[in-house]
Enzyme design. Structure first.
Site, PDB file in Angstrom:
ATOM      1  CB  CYS A 119      -0.936  -0.055   1.200  1.00 50.13           C
ATOM      2  SG  CYS A 119      -0.862   1.316   2.315  1.00 50.13           S
ATOM      3  CD  GLU A 120      -0.216   5.289  -3.971  1.00 51.02           C
ATOM      4  OE1 GLU A 120       0.534   4.884  -4.879  1.00 51.02           O
ATOM      5  OE2 GLU A 120      -1.078   6.158  -4.144  1.00 51.02           O
ATOM      6  CG  HIS A 121      -2.289   5.618   1.203  1.00 47.07           C
ATOM      7  ND1 HIS A 121      -3.502   5.024   0.885  1.00 47.07           N
ATOM      8  CD2 HIS A 121      -2.087   6.581   0.284  1.00 47.07           C
ATOM      9  CE1 HIS A 121      -4.007   5.613  -0.182  1.00 47.07           C
ATOM     10  NE2 HIS A 121      -3.172   6.557  -0.562  1.00 47.07           N
ATOM     11  CG  HIS A 122      -0.361   3.050   5.899  1.00 45.51           C
ATOM     12  ND1 HIS A 122      -1.549   2.939   5.203  1.00 45.51           N
ATOM     13  CD2 HIS A 122      -0.571   3.954   6.874  1.00 45.51           C
ATOM     14  CE1 HIS A 122      -2.448   3.750   5.751  1.00 45.51           C
ATOM     15  NE2 HIS A 122      -1.884   4.375   6.760  1.00 45.51           N
ATOM     16  CD  GLN A 160      -8.298  -4.238  -2.989  1.00 46.01           C
ATOM     17  OE1 GLN A 160      -7.915  -4.196  -1.815  1.00 46.01           O
ATOM     18  NE2 GLN A 160      -9.385  -4.885  -3.358  1.00 46.01           N
ATOM     19  CG  HIS A 188      -5.631  -3.102   2.261  1.00 48.63           C
ATOM     20  ND1 HIS A 188      -5.032  -2.206   1.424  1.00 48.63           N
ATOM     21  CD2 HIS A 188      -6.550  -3.762   1.523  1.00 48.63           C
ATOM     22  CE1 HIS A 188      -5.561  -2.297   0.221  1.00 48.63           C
ATOM     23  NE2 HIS A 188      -6.498  -3.237   0.251  1.00 48.63           N
ATOM     24  CB  CYS A 190      -2.195  -0.053   6.405  1.00 49.49           C
ATOM     25  SG  CYS A 190      -3.314  -0.055   5.004  1.00 49.49           S
TER      26      CYS A 190
HETATM   27 ZN    ZN Z   1      -2.346   1.613   3.813  1.00 49.62          ZN
END
Ligand code: ZN
Length: 234
Positions: A119-122, A160, A188, A190
């Site tokens: 995941c590119e956020h975490h 995703q 996920h 995260c």
């Molecule tokens: Zn994430």
């Protein structure tokens, strides 16, 4: 054949993963297997990623010099290059003559394709399965290629939703079929490791193009395929 500009000078561990995605089983050069497990000595042990990981370890209150952590910056660096090897995959090499003219116009479904992404956020993993379907318009793609397309997009920093669309659009562009449907179900880390703990939370995304979008019957047929279990196992 076009070549992506970044494919030269890849570290061997990344090169071998890219080769594996681009080529058929058995075509992978012999050198590949050992290098994935290699010591990563090709990587600059004092590079910027290593320094940054060290910085994180200090910041969270760890001692980056204790025995267990001494090799961690180098391992993390190597791991990220491997988990993002998809950026270096050349779609032309992946497809490589595996598109065939066939007068078949029924739905083709490949499901339960496992994948692991970040995941590119975490920068935490999300993983699950993809189902890919299309209705040919005179052209089909070799069955073994579809999981590779999934892998090419999974080995990147992703969300995703975008990954689902990229797979669908890739097949739409390359095959120009009557329609494409992609459904991804994923967990996920995260979401399950942080905050409210809801183990088993699965996120489902879909992307439907062409007949899969415009014709209810096609979409229903696709989703019926997904509900059906796999072939009976002995
Ligand atoms: Zn994430």
């Amino acid at each position: 054949m076009t070549t992506t500009p970044r494919r030269t000078n890849l570290p061997p561990n990344v090169r071998s993963i890219v080769d594996e995605i681009e080529t058929e089983m058995g075509e992978v050069p012999f050198r590949a297997a050992t290098q994935i497990e290699g010591d990563g000595s090709h990587a600059d042990a004092h590079g910027r990623v290593e320094a940054a990981v060290r910085e994180i370890l200090v910041e969270i209150g760890e001692d980056p010099d204790r025995e267990g952590l001494a090799g961690t910056p180098g391992r993390v660096h190597r791991m990220y290059t491997e988990l993002t090897a998809g950026y270096h995959v050349d779609p032309e090499r992946l497809i490589n003559d595996a598109i065939f003219d066939v007068a078949y116009s029924e739905m083709v479904v490949v499901k339960e394709i496992p994948f692991y992404s970040l995941c590119e956020h975490h920068l935490l993993p999300f993983f699950g399965t993809a189902a890919v379907a299309y209705i040919p318009r005179g052209r089909v793609i070799g069955l073994s290629k579809i999981p590779r397309v999934v892998e090419m997009y999974a080995r990147r920093l992703q969300v995703q939703e975008r990954m689902t669309q990229q797979i669908a659009e890739f097949l739409q562009e390359r095959l120009e079929p009557q329609g494409v449907g992609v459904v991804i179900e994923a967990t996920h880390l995260c979401a399950v490791m942080r905050g409210v703990r809801k183990p088993g939370t699965v996120m489902t995304t879909s992307s439907v193009l062409g007949l899969f979008r415009t014709r209810d019957r096609t979409r229903a047929e696709f989703f019926a395929h997904l509900e059906r279990g796999g072939p009976a196992r002995p």
